[in-house]
Write an enzyme that holds these catalytic residues in place. Structure first.
Site, PDB file in Angstrom:
ATOM      1  N   ILE A  48       0.874  -1.177   0.000  1.00  0.00           N
ATOM      2  CA  ILE A  48       0.000   0.000   0.000  1.00  0.00           C
ATOM      3  C   ILE A  48       0.907   1.221   0.000  1.00  0.00           C
ATOM      4  O   ILE A  48       1.758   1.372   0.876  1.00  0.00           O
ATOM      5  CB  ILE A  48      -0.919   0.008   1.231  1.00  0.00           C
ATOM      6  CG1 ILE A  48      -1.824  -1.228   1.227  1.00  0.00           C
ATOM      7  CG2 ILE A  48      -1.748   1.288   1.280  1.00  0.00           C
ATOM      8  CD1 ILE A  48      -2.632  -1.397   2.491  1.00  0.00           C
ATOM      9  N   HIS A  49       0.720   2.108  -0.961  1.00  0.00           N
ATOM     10  CA  HIS A  49       1.630   3.240  -1.147  1.00  0.00           C
ATOM     11  C   HIS A  49       0.924   4.559  -0.833  1.00  0.00           C
ATOM     12  O   HIS A  49      -0.234   4.728  -1.188  1.00  0.00           O
ATOM     13  CB  HIS A  49       2.121   3.240  -2.599  1.00  0.00           C
ATOM     14  CG  HIS A  49       3.169   4.265  -2.878  1.00  0.00           C
ATOM     15  ND1 HIS A  49       4.450   4.166  -2.391  1.00  0.00           N
ATOM     16  CD2 HIS A  49       3.116   5.414  -3.597  1.00  0.00           C
ATOM     17  CE1 HIS A  49       5.154   5.209  -2.802  1.00  0.00           C
ATOM     18  NE2 HIS A  49       4.364   5.984  -3.541  1.00  0.00           N
ATOM     19  N   PRO A  50       1.569   5.506  -0.183  1.00  0.00           N
ATOM     20  CA  PRO A  50       2.901   5.416   0.428  1.00  0.00           C
ATOM     21  C   PRO A  50       2.796   5.091   1.920  1.00  0.00           C
ATOM     22  O   PRO A  50       2.210   5.855   2.682  1.00  0.00           O
ATOM     23  CB  PRO A  50       3.460   6.817   0.206  1.00  0.00           C
ATOM     24  CG  PRO A  50       2.245   7.715   0.232  1.00  0.00           C
ATOM     25  CD  PRO A  50       1.073   6.893  -0.223  1.00  0.00           C
ATOM     26  N   GLU A  86       4.881  -0.964   3.354  1.00  0.00           N
ATOM     27  CA  GLU A  86       5.154  -1.471   2.009  1.00  0.00           C
ATOM     28  C   GLU A  86       6.632  -1.798   1.823  1.00  0.00           C
ATOM     29  O   GLU A  86       6.990  -2.599   0.954  1.00  0.00           O
ATOM     30  CB  GLU A  86       4.698  -0.474   0.943  1.00  0.00           C
ATOM     31  CG  GLU A  86       5.564   0.768   0.820  1.00  0.00           C
ATOM     32  CD  GLU A  86       5.168   1.664  -0.351  1.00  0.00           C
ATOM     33  OE1 GLU A  86       4.983   1.140  -1.472  1.00  0.00           O
ATOM     34  OE2 GLU A  86       5.036   2.886  -0.129  1.00  0.00           O
TER      35      GLU A  86
END
Length: 526
Positions: free
Chosen positions: A498-500, A504
């Site tokens: 999952i960004h940001p 991650e």
């Protein structure tokens, strides 16, 4: 009335404590306990009102059993006392995490100006306001536990219980009244208390522990924290974070039992952010000065030289001891480890007496963690009364040390993996990273670090994960599920991040220690 008073007085003329024997039917508890096959007062008696004991009691009550809880808090040497809920609620996880949050908020306030907020500097912290808010929340939890027991019809006794025989305990309340209870099954969940260094003159008279720090009405001021445990580092971390002059004195390595590379990074971060460390030092004397400050004398073990410092508060965080010494366990035939006084248990949580069990911090070889005690307590009740055979799984238990830069871990440390499987069979993937939130605020992130300990041979089973950075507990909890389910390195790498986010970075680990390549993450979208 005179006759009643005379009856209560013995030949010595002193008042004898009244004994209230709870009965089922017409027989007293003592008679029921001594008679072979006699009826017991309760199906389950839990000694100890902490997280594990309460979980066990409530679960048994939900399954329709008659349950009692006997709980009593012995005031600390400084006179600190608290309500129902045990260490976690009153003098552990809950107040610790809230004071940790107070310290984190201080850092966020300093960061705020970088994000456009106009904040008057310097920002002042009010210990009284924080302490009152934390203590009020704790008291609400105490009340909540009492209500939950009442709702489930669990009988609560605020008594200091000790064994009379293997089915019976008696307890004295704070008014001196004696109550006697018997049960078919008994669970010991009395937890532990902080240890004092009795060899240090003045330690007991002038020092405090984690039993006291969260209940101080006034700021502790300039503080010396003695110890290298997670309790020591967590307390030192939030004290520094709210602006107090804080020093940690430790004899040997920090966070013994944790991954030592991670432990070093934790203390490096604390040191670079204002906490002073006296390494390889032991205190020998504490005396109170006319100013009410405490003068501490200590020895540097490497040089043998003595040194002296002055502090407002000395906090002992050198370990904990189980609350077993006053239980009269020998009268019930319950065996303990003579080295540490913990109760010896098997996989069923049973002691040397088949119907007496022990869970939580008081049990030998168990993690001293609230969630394990809670789960163990629930599972025990289900085995006793719910036709379950499920045992507590103590492997791959996740935990987090709430230091200023949080350290979360699950599974084996690198040292444990190497000792178990050999260096040649272990692959360690690692990375240094910078949280996005640190960039605008220009925060130092040199200790933000992740490593995944894996088997070297395919499919590269993940043996352990270690995460140092913001919200480490939240990050580690999710990955703990995968590791408990036997995730491989390849499966982790197939997971989309999952960004940001900081988490991650775990699913992007591709550099191994063996490769010798630079593990520093550059850029944010690589």
């Amino acid at each position: 009335m005179a006759a009643i008073v005379a009856a209560l007085r013995g030949s010595s003329g002193r008042f004898r404590p009244q004994t209230r024997v709870l009965t089922r039917g017409t027989r007293g508890a003592a008679g029921a306990a001594s008679a072979a096959g006699g009826q017991q007062n309760f199906d389950l008696l839990v000694i100890g009102g902490g997280s594990g004991g309460l979980a066990c009691a409530k679960e048994a009550a939900q399954l329709g059993r008659k349950v009692a809880v006997a709980d009593y808090v012995e005031p600390s040497p400084r006179g600190t006392k608290w309500g129902l809920g045990g260490t976690c609620v009153n003098v552990g996880c809950i107040p610790k995490k809230l004071m940790h949050q107070a310290a984190l908020l201080g850092g966020m306030i300093r960061d705020a100006q970088h994000y456009g907020w106009e904040v008057a500097q310097p920002v002042q912290h009010n210990w009284k306001a924080m302490a009152e808010a934390v203590q009020n929340h704790v008291k609400s939890l105490n009340w909540g536990h009492r209500v939950q027991l009442q709702d489930r019809k669990v009988k609560y006794f605020n008594i200091k219980a000790s064994f009379v025989n293997e089915h019976t305990v008696h307890g004295v309340d704070k008014a001196g009244k004696v109550t006697q209870l018997s049960a078919k099954h008994i669970v010991i969940a009395t937890g532990g208390r902080p240890k004092y260094p009795t060899q240090v003159k003045g330690a007991l008279e002038h020092g405090i522990t984690s039993d006291d720090i969260f209940w101080l009405k006034e700021s502790p001021g300039k503080t010396l924290v003695v110890g290298a445990s997670y309790v020591a580092l967590e307390c030192a971390g939030f004290l520094t974070g709210i602006g107090l002059d804080t020093t940690v004195m430790m004899r040997s390595v920090p966070l013994r039992g944790f991954d030592q590379q991670m432990a070093s990074l934790v203390t490096e971060h604390m040191e670079s952010h204002g906490t002073r460390f006296l390494k390889g030092c032991v205190p020998s004397l504490i005396r109170k000065l006319p100013t009410n400050q405490l003068q501490v004398t200590w020895e540097d073990l490497a040089s043998g030289k003595e040194d002296v410092g002055t502090f407002d508060t000395v906090l002992w965080a050198i370990g904990r001891v189980p609350e077993t010494r006053n239980l009269n366990l020998e009268k019930a035939g319950v065996n303990t480890n003579p080295k540490n006084q913990k109760i010896i248990v098997d996989a069923q949580e049973a002691t040397s007496v088949p119907h007496i069990y022990a869970i939580g911090d008081v049990a030998e070889g168990r993690p001293e963690l609230t969630p394990t005690a809670i789960k163990a307590g629930k599972l025990l009740a289900q085995r006793l009364f719910g036709k379950s055979s499920t045992l507590m799984n103590y492997s791959n238990v996740p935990t987090t040390v709430f230091t200023p830069l949080e350290y979360g871990c699950v599974g084996l440390s690198e040292e444990e993996a190497v000792a178990l499987h050999g260096q040649e069979h272990i692959e360690v993937y690692h990375a240094y990273y910078k949280p996005l939130e640190f960039t605008v605020a220009d925060r130092d992130a040199s200790q933000c670090y992740i490593k995944m300990v894996c088997m070297r041979e395919p499919p590269q089973l993940v043996l352990g994960l270690h995460f140092l950075g913001p919200n480490a507990g939240e990050v580690t909890q999710g990955f703990a599920l995968g590791i408990q389910c036997g995730a491989s390195y390849a499966q982790v790498m197939q997971t989309v991040g999952i960004h940001p986010t900081c988490s991650e970075e775990v699913v992007k680990l591709h550099i191994s220690k063996r490769s010798g390549l630079d593990p520093t993450v550059t850029g944010c979208u690589g």
